[in-house]
Design a protein around this motif. Structure first.
Motif, PDB file in Angstrom:
ATOM      1  N   ASN A  20       2.498   6.755  -4.691  1.00  0.00           N
ATOM      2  CA  ASN A  20       1.326   6.401  -5.485  1.00  0.00           C
ATOM      3  C   ASN A  20       0.840   5.017  -5.061  1.00  0.00           C
ATOM      4  O   ASN A  20       1.467   4.372  -4.225  1.00  0.00           O
ATOM      5  N   SER A  21      -0.262   4.575  -5.651  1.00  0.00           N
ATOM      6  CA  SER A  21      -0.905   3.368  -5.128  1.00  0.00           C
ATOM      7  C   SER A  21      -1.774   2.710  -6.186  1.00  0.00           C
ATOM      8  O   SER A  21      -2.250   3.376  -7.111  1.00  0.00           O
ATOM      9  N   PHE A  22      -2.001   1.425  -5.993  1.00  0.00           N
ATOM     10  CA  PHE A  22      -2.993   0.733  -6.819  1.00  0.00           C
ATOM     11  C   PHE A  22      -4.395   0.845  -6.213  1.00  0.00           C
ATOM     12  O   PHE A  22      -5.350   0.326  -6.764  1.00  0.00           O
ATOM     13  N   SER A  23      -4.509   1.515  -5.060  1.00  0.00           N
ATOM     14  CA  SER A  23      -5.786   1.504  -4.326  1.00  0.00           C
ATOM     15  C   SER A  23      -6.899   2.295  -5.005  1.00  0.00           C
ATOM     16  O   SER A  23      -8.044   1.864  -5.001  1.00  0.00           O
ATOM     17  N   LYS A  24      -6.596   3.458  -5.555  1.00  0.00           N
ATOM     18  CA  LYS A  24      -7.681   4.384  -5.893  1.00  0.00           C
ATOM     19  C   LYS A  24      -8.054   4.302  -7.380  1.00  0.00           C
ATOM     20  O   LYS A  24      -9.091   3.772  -7.726  1.00  0.00           O
ATOM     21  N   TYR A  25      -7.202   4.823  -8.276  1.00  0.00           N
ATOM     22  CA  TYR A  25      -7.523   4.779  -9.709  1.00  0.00           C
ATOM     23  C   TYR A  25      -7.716   3.328 -10.164  1.00  0.00           C
ATOM     24  O   TYR A  25      -8.662   2.999 -10.883  1.00  0.00           O
ATOM     25  N   SER A  76      -6.312  16.190  -3.467  1.00  0.00           N
ATOM     26  CA  SER A  76      -6.181  16.027  -2.017  1.00  0.00           C
ATOM     27  C   SER A  76      -7.333  15.226  -1.414  1.00  0.00           C
ATOM     28  O   SER A  76      -8.435  15.181  -1.936  1.00  0.00           O
ATOM     29  N   ASN A  77      -7.032  14.595  -0.333  1.00  0.00           N
ATOM     30  CA  ASN A  77      -8.024  14.009   0.551  1.00  0.00           C
ATOM     31  C   ASN A  77      -7.994  14.884   1.808  1.00  0.00           C
ATOM     32  O   ASN A  77      -6.910  15.036   2.390  1.00  0.00           O
ATOM     33  N   PRO A  78      -9.043  15.532   2.222  1.00  0.00           N
ATOM     34  CA  PRO A  78     -10.454  15.290   1.932  1.00  0.00           C
ATOM     35  C   PRO A  78     -11.096  16.229   0.908  1.00  0.00           C
ATOM     36  O   PRO A  78     -12.304  16.168   0.735  1.00  0.00           O
ATOM     37  N   MET A 115       5.448  14.329  -2.520  1.00  0.00           N
ATOM     38  CA  MET A 115       4.173  14.519  -3.229  1.00  0.00           C
ATOM     39  C   MET A 115       3.388  13.225  -3.201  1.00  0.00           C
ATOM     40  O   MET A 115       3.879  12.193  -3.671  1.00  0.00           O
ATOM     41  N   ASP A 116       2.179  13.291  -2.722  1.00  0.00           N
ATOM     42  CA  ASP A 116       1.296  12.128  -2.710  1.00  0.00           C
ATOM     43  C   ASP A 116       0.396  12.234  -3.947  1.00  0.00           C
ATOM     44  O   ASP A 116      -0.482  13.094  -4.010  1.00  0.00           O
ATOM     45  N   GLU A 117       0.650  11.347  -4.924  1.00  0.00           N
ATOM     46  CA  GLU A 117      -0.103  11.398  -6.189  1.00  0.00           C
ATOM     47  C   GLU A 117      -1.085  10.236  -6.283  1.00  0.00           C
ATOM     48  O   GLU A 117      -1.441   9.786  -7.369  1.00  0.00           O
ATOM     49  N   ILE A 118      -1.544   9.768  -5.121  1.00  0.00           N
ATOM     50  CA  ILE A 118      -2.372   8.558  -5.063  1.00  0.00           C
ATOM     51  C   ILE A 118      -3.712   8.717  -5.791  1.00  0.00           C
ATOM     52  O   ILE A 118      -4.278   7.743  -6.260  1.00  0.00           O
ATOM     53  N   TYR A 119      -4.205   9.975  -5.896  1.00  0.00           N
ATOM     54  CA  TYR A 119      -5.478  10.162  -6.615  1.00  0.00           C
ATOM     55  C   TYR A 119      -5.274  10.573  -8.065  1.00  0.00           C
ATOM     56  O   TYR A 119      -6.226  10.987  -8.734  1.00  0.00           O
ATOM     57  N   HIS A 120      -4.063  10.454  -8.559  1.00  0.00           N
ATOM     58  CA  HIS A 120      -3.855  10.706  -9.991  1.00  0.00           C
ATOM     59  C   HIS A 120      -4.690   9.706 -10.793  1.00  0.00           C
ATOM     60  O   HIS A 120      -4.908   8.574 -10.370  1.00  0.00           O
ATOM     61  N   GLY A 148       0.854  -1.190   0.000  1.00  0.00           N
ATOM     62  CA  GLY A 148       0.000   0.000   0.000  1.00  0.00           C
ATOM     63  C   GLY A 148       0.887   1.236   0.000  1.00  0.00           C
ATOM     64  O   GLY A 148       2.084   1.149   0.334  1.00  0.00           O
ATOM     65  N   SER A 149       0.315   2.377  -0.364  1.00  0.00           N
ATOM     66  CA  SER A 149       1.151   3.573  -0.276  1.00  0.00           C
ATOM     67  C   SER A 149       1.333   3.950   1.192  1.00  0.00           C
ATOM     68  O   SER A 149       2.201   4.749   1.530  1.00  0.00           O
ATOM     69  N   SER A 150       0.541   3.360   2.062  1.00  0.00           N
ATOM     70  CA  SER A 150       0.725   3.605   3.500  1.00  0.00           C
ATOM     71  C   SER A 150       2.145   3.224   3.915  1.00  0.00           C
ATOM     72  O   SER A 150       2.796   3.951   4.677  1.00  0.00           O
ATOM     73  N   ALA A 151       2.631   2.087   3.410  1.00  0.00           N
ATOM     74  CA  ALA A 151       4.001   1.674   3.751  1.00  0.00           C
ATOM     75  C   ALA A 151       5.003   2.680   3.180  1.00  0.00           C
ATOM     76  O   ALA A 151       6.007   3.001   3.824  1.00  0.00           O
ATOM     77  N   TRP A 208      -5.895  -5.103  -1.921  1.00  0.00           N
ATOM     78  CA  TRP A 208      -4.725  -5.864  -2.375  1.00  0.00           C
ATOM     79  C   TRP A 208      -3.453  -5.351  -1.709  1.00  0.00           C
ATOM     80  O   TRP A 208      -2.416  -5.991  -1.757  1.00  0.00           O
ATOM     81  N   ARG A 209      -3.546  -4.195  -1.112  1.00  0.00           N
ATOM     82  CA  ARG A 209      -2.477  -3.548  -0.361  1.00  0.00           C
ATOM     83  C   ARG A 209      -1.199  -3.414  -1.180  1.00  0.00           C
ATOM     84  O   ARG A 209      -0.164  -4.019  -0.865  1.00  0.00           O
ATOM     85  N   LEU A 210      -1.274  -2.633  -2.211  1.00  0.00           N
ATOM     86  CA  LEU A 210      -0.098  -2.436  -3.046  1.00  0.00           C
ATOM     87  C   LEU A 210       0.028  -0.970  -3.475  1.00  0.00           C
ATOM     88  O   LEU A 210      -0.939  -0.373  -3.949  1.00  0.00           O
TER      89      LEU A 210
HETATM   90  C1  LIG Z   1      -4.028  10.904   0.420  1.00  0.00           C
HETATM   91  C2  LIG Z   1      -3.858   9.454   0.732  1.00  0.00           C
HETATM   92  N1  LIG Z   1      -2.613   8.935   0.772  1.00  0.00           N
HETATM   93  C3  LIG Z   1      -2.396   7.649   1.059  1.00  0.00           C
HETATM   94  C4  LIG Z   1      -3.449   6.781   1.340  1.00  0.00           C
HETATM   95  C5  LIG Z   1      -3.144   5.339   1.676  1.00  0.00           C
HETATM   96  O1  LIG Z   1      -3.708   4.439   0.770  1.00  0.00           O
HETATM   97  P1  LIG Z   1      -3.158   2.976   0.476  1.00  0.00           P
HETATM   98  O2  LIG Z   1      -2.316   2.541   1.625  1.00  0.00           O
HETATM   99  O3  LIG Z   1      -4.394   2.145   0.292  1.00  0.00           O
HETATM  100  O4  LIG Z   1      -2.346   3.058  -0.795  1.00  0.00           O
HETATM  101  C6  LIG Z   1      -4.776   7.265   1.300  1.00  0.00           C
HETATM  102  C7  LIG Z   1      -5.919   6.387   1.615  1.00  0.00           C
HETATM  103  O5  LIG Z   1      -7.058   6.788   1.658  1.00  0.00           O
HETATM  104  C8  LIG Z   1      -4.976   8.646   0.989  1.00  0.00           C
HETATM  105  O6  LIG Z   1      -6.202   9.183   0.933  1.00  0.00           O
END
Ligand SMILES: Cc1ncc(COP(=O)(O)O)c(C=O)c1O
Length: 407
Positions: A250-255, A182-184, A210-215, A107-110, A261-263
């Motif tokens: 970045n992450s496989f979680s969103k787009y 951005s989140n939120p 830079m957190d590009e997870i919502y790209h 996950g991008s959390s790691a 799957w935590r990647l």
């Molecule tokens: C801005 C942002 N960064 C990172 C994460 C972590 O996501 P994940 O660990 O599923 O990649 C989230 C999850 O909601 C998020 O909103």
């Protein structure tokens, strides 16, 4: 020693004292408990796409299982996946990246945790937006650092500017963490703004994360809606087109819709790879094997096509939901440009977002998150909706809220 996290008095690490719970999970658990009692809840609290995993990803996972790809992998991830991610940067952004700079993570959390652990010494400050993704402050704290929250509002599209960064830079500040979209708030930072922030950070010998997870989830202006604020950006550009020194998450979680799957992955400056490898080897050994093989299916043309169709569906949901919320009395100064969140002011409806969210969960059967999850600044005046639910569920949410709010 007494510890507020464990009133039983068990001895726990002091670092937990400053960590805050992730309120979205409190609401998620309450919603699940109500569902278990047979109560129907429209679930708008979590940031999770409502779609099933794409077929090409699932078949890649099934094949990996059949081929018994269930062992540890290299700690930076399998090379085929790192190359596929590099190919994605070339295709999406026209950026040539060495696959070696891409580190696949759990996950991008790691990735967020690893980057904080890599860069932060005890007492170092990291600038973050308030409101912002709540876990970031806790990753900074875990590394012994100080989250330096900078209030942002609708007036500056809920994003940092170079002026804000300069104004809030403290003697102990070592860097800035920005998420776009951005989140939120779903707000996107313009390329000019990214460049200006990068210049300020570099001039202070700092680091930009830079957190590009919502790209991949940027929609642009809504149809026929008021769309103020000059110069707001509607397209996504990676910081990597500006700097090779920034850290990208970045992450496989969103787009790609692969939350469970935590990647995820990060792109890091080349000279930091040996230090990162010490951490990935020790702390994780490797990212999950099956998930990595599955993720190879994410770059199949059929998956990209499907994800782009889903993005259009999110856009339709946003274009329905935001005006509907405004009709109900929520204040949303401008259309959020990306992600799948609406950060709405309840100033005309209630004066405490936490009480309001619990009340709406119980009386309307709609779960969403109080602004207090995302920081302090005007947090009791805001709530976050995640509009990932199918259209008929969004319509139901509006109907239920309307009924409760008009009584
Ligand atoms: C801005 C942002 N960064 C990172 C994460 C972590 O996501 P994940 O660990 O599923 O990649 C989230 C999850 O909601 C998020 O909103």
């Amino acid at each position: 020693m007494a510890n507020k996290n464990r009133p039983t008095g068990r001895r726990l690490a002091e670092r937990l004292q400053n960590m805050t719970s992730f309120k979205v999970v409190d609401f998620l658990e309450a919603a699940v408990a109500m569902e278990a009692q047979g109560i129907d809840i429209v679930r708008m609290e979590a940031g999770e796409p409502s779609f099933p995993t794409a077929p090409a990803i699932t078949s890649a996972a099934v094949k990996a299982l059949a081929d018994e790809k269930t062992n540890y992998t290299p700690s930076f991830g399998i090379m085929a996946l790192r190359e596929a991610i590099a190919g994605f940067y070339a295709q999406r952004y026209g950026i040539e990246l060495m696959p070696e700079r891409i580190v696949v993570t759990t996950g991008s959390s790691a990735a967020l945790g690893l980057i904080c652990d890599l860069l932060i010494n005890p007492g170092d400050g990291i600038q973050l937006t308030d409101p912002g993704y709540p876990c970031n402050a806790n990753f900074v704290r875990r590394a012994g650092g100080e989250p330096q929250l900078i209030p942002v509002s609708a007036d500056n599209a809920y994003q940092l500017t170079a002026d804000l960064v300069a104004q809030h830079w403290q003697p102990n500040t070592i860097g800035v963490m920005v998420a776009s979209p951005s989140n939120p708030t779903g707000e996107v930072i313009s390329q000019d703004n990214q460049r200006a922030i990068n210049d300020i950070v570099v001039a202070r010998d700092g680091v930009l994360i830079m957190d590009e997870i919502y790209h991949g989830l940027v929609y642009g202006p809504g149809s026929g809606l008021s769309y103020g604020l000059e110069g707001r950006n509607q397209t996504e550009t990676s910081i990597l087109s500006i700097s090779d020194d920034a850290f990208v998450i970045n992450s496989f979680s969103k787009y790609f819709g692969m939350t469970g799957w935590r990647l995820g992955w990060m792109v890091v400056p080349e000279d930091t790879l040996p230090s990162i490898s010490v951490m990935t080897q020790n702390f994780y050994i490797s990212p999950p094997s099956i998930a990595q093989y599955a993720a190879l299916g994410a770059f199949e043309p059929s998956t990209i096509e499907l994800m782009d169709e889903r993005r259009e569906e999110f856009r339709r949901r946003r274009d329905f939901f935001v005006p509907a919320l405004r009709e109900l009395g929520f204040v949303i100064p401008h259309m959020p440009a990306g992600a799948f969140y609406v950060y709405a002011s309840i100033e005309n409806l209630a004066d405490d977002s936490e009480a309001f969210c619990w009340d709406m969960l119980e009386r309307a059967g709609v779960a969403f998150t109080p602004g207090t999850d995302f920081g302090h600044y005007l947090a009791r005046q805001h709530v976050r909706f995640s509009y990932t639910q199918p259209m008929d569920r969004l319509e139901l949410a509006v109907e239920r809220l309307s009924k409760v709010l008009s009584t």
